[in-house]
Design a protein around this motif. Structure first.
Motif, mmCIF file in Angstrom:
data_model
loop_
_atom_site.group_PDB
_atom_site.id
_atom_site.type_symbol
_atom_site.label_atom_id
_atom_site.label_comp_id
_atom_site.label_asym_id
_atom_site.label_seq_id
_atom_site.Cartn_x
_atom_site.Cartn_y
_atom_site.Cartn_z
ATOM 1 N N ASP A 8 9.322 -7.789 5.346
ATOM 2 C CA ASP A 8 8.145 -6.806 5.116
ATOM 3 C C ASP A 8 8.252 -6.347 3.975
ATOM 4 O O ASP A 8 9.183 -6.395 3.391
ATOM 5 N N MET A 9 7.596 -5.372 3.547
ATOM 6 C CA MET A 9 7.758 -4.517 2.438
ATOM 7 C C MET A 9 7.683 -2.971 2.598
ATOM 8 O O MET A 9 8.195 -2.376 1.686
ATOM 9 N N GLU A 10 7.121 -2.464 3.745
ATOM 10 C CA GLU A 10 7.154 -0.954 4.002
ATOM 11 C C GLU A 10 8.871 -0.567 3.891
ATOM 12 O O GLU A 10 8.813 0.684 3.641
ATOM 13 N N ALA A 59 5.968 -11.991 5.713
ATOM 14 C CA ALA A 59 5.255 -11.408 6.925
ATOM 15 C C ALA A 59 4.555 -10.147 6.722
ATOM 16 O O ALA A 59 4.124 -9.344 7.437
ATOM 17 N N HIS A 60 4.153 -9.853 5.099
ATOM 18 C CA HIS A 60 3.291 -8.594 4.945
ATOM 19 C C HIS A 60 2.153 -8.834 4.341
ATOM 20 O O HIS A 60 1.935 -9.777 3.460
ATOM 21 N N HIS A 104 10.261 -1.503 8.930
ATOM 22 C CA HIS A 104 9.986 -0.265 9.006
ATOM 23 C C HIS A 104 9.923 0.343 10.138
ATOM 24 O O HIS A 104 9.899 -0.386 11.405
ATOM 25 N N HIS A 116 4.004 1.647 11.289
ATOM 26 C CA HIS A 116 3.005 1.085 12.122
ATOM 27 C C HIS A 116 3.751 0.129 12.978
ATOM 28 O O HIS A 116 4.747 -0.069 12.875
#
Ligand SMILES: [Zn+2]
Length: 275
Positions: A8-10, A59-60, A104, A116
């Motif tokens: 993911d990136m967050e 997955a982002h 995240h 989220h």
């Protein structure tokens, strides 16, 4: 030795706002570079420990954030947004260990950058067997179903805190400390990469002794929604039970089937829009 990476990136060091990880503005390119570098650092460590095959699942957002030519380890890249296995697409039982990179905190937890749970306009809280979880906790159902241990999780402090109850033996790499939902103290990428590389190496070395996620079966996913419309829509899926005005549960002994129903609820409930 096969390594599965869901990213993911967050939760990447240096990323603190949506303009760094969504859309097509100038900040996104740097966000994608930072993300690629963290993934490659973990792969480099895993290579040192003898890993031979890598699958990297994007997955982002639109799930096409990386230039596949730049991935280390000759990794296979799973990209594109319409995937039945979503954040865990491509995980099969022949993998030896899982890495979650750039994860995240949950929407309902302590302050965490861009927190989220799957869909910010839909879910207000997710629980697995009544334990409040982030995305790692829901994704752990797939790890359990395919019997592949989770060896490494990276992100901020909230990510580690929320993963801990279900994935005690995973190596947690904290690359930033969230101050609010849009601010964090970020490790310098050099330091983050060094820690990810070391953790990748150790996770591969330890893979055989890491226990599967501690989720008792039959398990229940409890989904709390922003609106009653969304709960109503979710309840149209066979196996999804309305618990109250704004929440539903899914219970079952097959963790893969549970996750599939959850993904179905994700896709469907977006149609009702948020608040
Ligand atoms: Zn994301």
């Amino acid at each position: 030795m096969k390594v599965y990476i869901s990213f993911d990136m967050e939760g990447i060091s240096g990323i603190v706002d949506w303009d760094q990880c969504t859309g097509s503005g100038p900040a996104v390119a740097m966000g994608q570079e930072l993300t690629l570098a963290e993934i490659n650092a973990a792969i480099d460590g895993a290579l040192k420990a003898g890993a031979t095959e890598f699958v990297v699942n994007d997955a982002h957002y639109r799930m096409q954030n990386l230039d596949p030519r730049l991935l280390h380890g000759d990794a296979t890249y799973i990209s594109g947004a319409h995937k039945p296995g979503y954040m865990m697409e491509g995980l099969t039982s022949d993998f030896d260990v899982i890495f979650f990179i750039g994860y995240h905190g949950s929407i309902s937890g302590v302050p965490s950058v861009m927190s989220h749970s799957y869909s910010p306009s839909v879910f207000t809280e997710l629980r697995v067997n009544d334990i409040e979880v982030g995305e790692s906790g829901v994704n752990a159902l797939v790890a359990l179903g395919q019997r592949v241990p989770i060896g490494l999780i990276s992100g901020d402090r909230a990510t580690a805190l929320q993963a801990e109850p279900l994935m005690k033996q995973a190596i947690m790499v904290q690359v930033k400390d969230s101050i609010t939902r849009y601010a964090a103290s970020n490790l310098h990428p050099h330091i983050a990469h060094k820690r990810l590389s070391e953790a990748g190496e150790r996770a591969v070395e330890a893979a055989k002794s890491i226990e599967l996620p501690a989720i008792e079966l039959p398990a229940t996913i409890t989904m709390s929604f922003q609106t009653s419309d969304q709960a109503e829509l979710a309840s149209w899926i066979t196996g999804v039970e309305r618990a109250d005005l704004r929440s539903c549960t899914i219970t079952g002994s097959d963790p893969l089937a549970l996750y599939r129903s959850f993904v179905g609820a994700c896709y469907l409930t977006r149609q009702a829009q948020g608040r």
